[in-house]
Design a protein around this motif. Structure first.
Motif, PDB file in Angstrom:
ATOM      1  N   CYS A 128       0.831  -1.214   0.000  1.00 40.17           N
ATOM      2  CA  CYS A 128       0.000   0.000   0.000  1.00 40.17           C
ATOM      3  C   CYS A 128       0.862   1.260   0.000  1.00 40.17           C
ATOM      4  CB  CYS A 128      -0.949  -0.001   1.195  1.00 40.17           C
ATOM      5  SG  CYS A 128      -2.265  -1.228   1.062  1.00 40.17           S
ATOM      6  N   PHE A 129       1.907   1.275   0.818  1.00 40.66           N
ATOM      7  CA  PHE A 129       2.776   2.450   0.858  1.00 40.66           C
ATOM      8  C   PHE A 129       3.606   2.585  -0.418  1.00 40.66           C
ATOM      9  CE2 PHE A 129       1.550   2.967   5.193  1.00 40.66           C
ATOM     10  CZ  PHE A 129       1.774   4.310   5.463  1.00 40.66           C
ATOM     11  N   ARG A 130       3.906   1.469  -1.044  1.00 37.53           N
ATOM     12  CA  ARG A 130       4.634   1.521  -2.313  1.00 37.53           C
ATOM     13  C   ARG A 130       3.773   2.188  -3.385  1.00 37.53           C
ATOM     14  NH1 ARG A 130       5.349  -0.763  -6.967  1.00 37.53           N
ATOM     15  NH2 ARG A 130       7.411  -1.100  -7.820  1.00 37.53           N
ATOM     16  N   ILE A 131       2.505   1.801  -3.446  1.00 36.24           N
ATOM     17  CA  ILE A 131       1.593   2.392  -4.422  1.00 36.24           C
ATOM     18  C   ILE A 131       1.334   3.860  -4.085  1.00 36.24           C
ATOM     19  CG2 ILE A 131      -0.720   2.256  -5.438  1.00 36.24           C
ATOM     20  CD1 ILE A 131       1.418  -0.048  -6.127  1.00 36.24           C
ATOM     21  N   LEU A 132       1.203   4.173  -2.793  1.00 38.97           N
ATOM     22  CA  LEU A 132       1.051   5.566  -2.384  1.00 38.97           C
ATOM     23  C   LEU A 132       2.250   6.386  -2.860  1.00 38.97           C
ATOM     24  CD1 LEU A 132      -0.442   7.781  -0.767  1.00 38.97           C
ATOM     25  CD2 LEU A 132       0.844   7.016   1.230  1.00 38.97           C
ATOM     26  N   SER A 133       3.430   5.814  -2.765  1.00 40.43           N
ATOM     27  CA  SER A 133       4.641   6.498  -3.228  1.00 40.43           C
ATOM     28  C   SER A 133       4.577   6.776  -4.727  1.00 40.43           C
ATOM     29  CB  SER A 133       5.881   5.662  -2.907  1.00 40.43           C
ATOM     30  OG  SER A 133       6.052   5.560  -1.517  1.00 40.43           O
TER      31      SER A 133
END
Length: 166
Positions: A128-133
């Motif tokens: 999720c944080f990778r996609i947010l990035s």
């Protein structure tokens, strides 16, 4: 935040970068070079793009004469794109420790504590944080230059690192 070899994780605990480096050295594990991470990223994005094109193939073929319609089809698929990316990253990292791109370049994601594949929840948070990035114009990926163990924001939050396979 990083200062003098320490970084604060999302849970407020201090991770001692020196201890992580000592553990990696003792276990003879080396960090993945950034160029391998970039190549893996490109491979993964190409694969996911092919999946998205496959999902929309019939609509694309039916509108092959209308470039604007094709652009509309592709641009309206952004929700599907992010869902596919999250699920892909989440499940591959959880079960294999690597996505297909990482497997190709022989690197893998491990959790800092056990030096093994991240757990299900950890992998999901990382994904999720990778996609947010990505949604934030890739700027959080620049965190890899902030610390010696090359943790991007999604790695810091999930307490993971990316290592080279022998």
């Amino acid at each position: 935040a990083v200062s003098q070899g320490y970084c604060i994780s999302s849970f407020g605990k201090i991770m001692d970068i020196e201890k992580i480096e000592e553990t990696l050295a003792r276990e003879e594990i080396e960090l993945a070079p950034l160029w391998k991470r970039l190549v893996a990223f490109i491979i993964d994005d190409l694969l996911i793009s092919m999946v998205l094109i496959g999902i929309n193939w019939d609509s694309i073929v039916q509108n092959s004469h209308d470039k604007e319609a094709i652009l509309g089809i592709v641009s309206s698929s952004w929700i599907a794109l992010y869902i596919i990316k999250i699920v892909y990253q989440w499940l591959f990292v959880c079960f294999y420790g690597a996505t297909i791109g990482k497997i190709v370049v022989k690197i893998r994601v491990i959790e800092v504590g056990l030096l093994d594949n991240p757990k299900m929840g950890q992998s999901f948070v990382r994904s999720c944080f990778r996609i947010l990035s990505e949604m934030l114009m890739y700027l959080p990926f620049l965190f890899v230059f902030e610390n010696r163990i090359y943790q991007a924001l999604h790695d810091k939050v999930a307490k993971t690192i990316v290592v080279n396979l022998k």
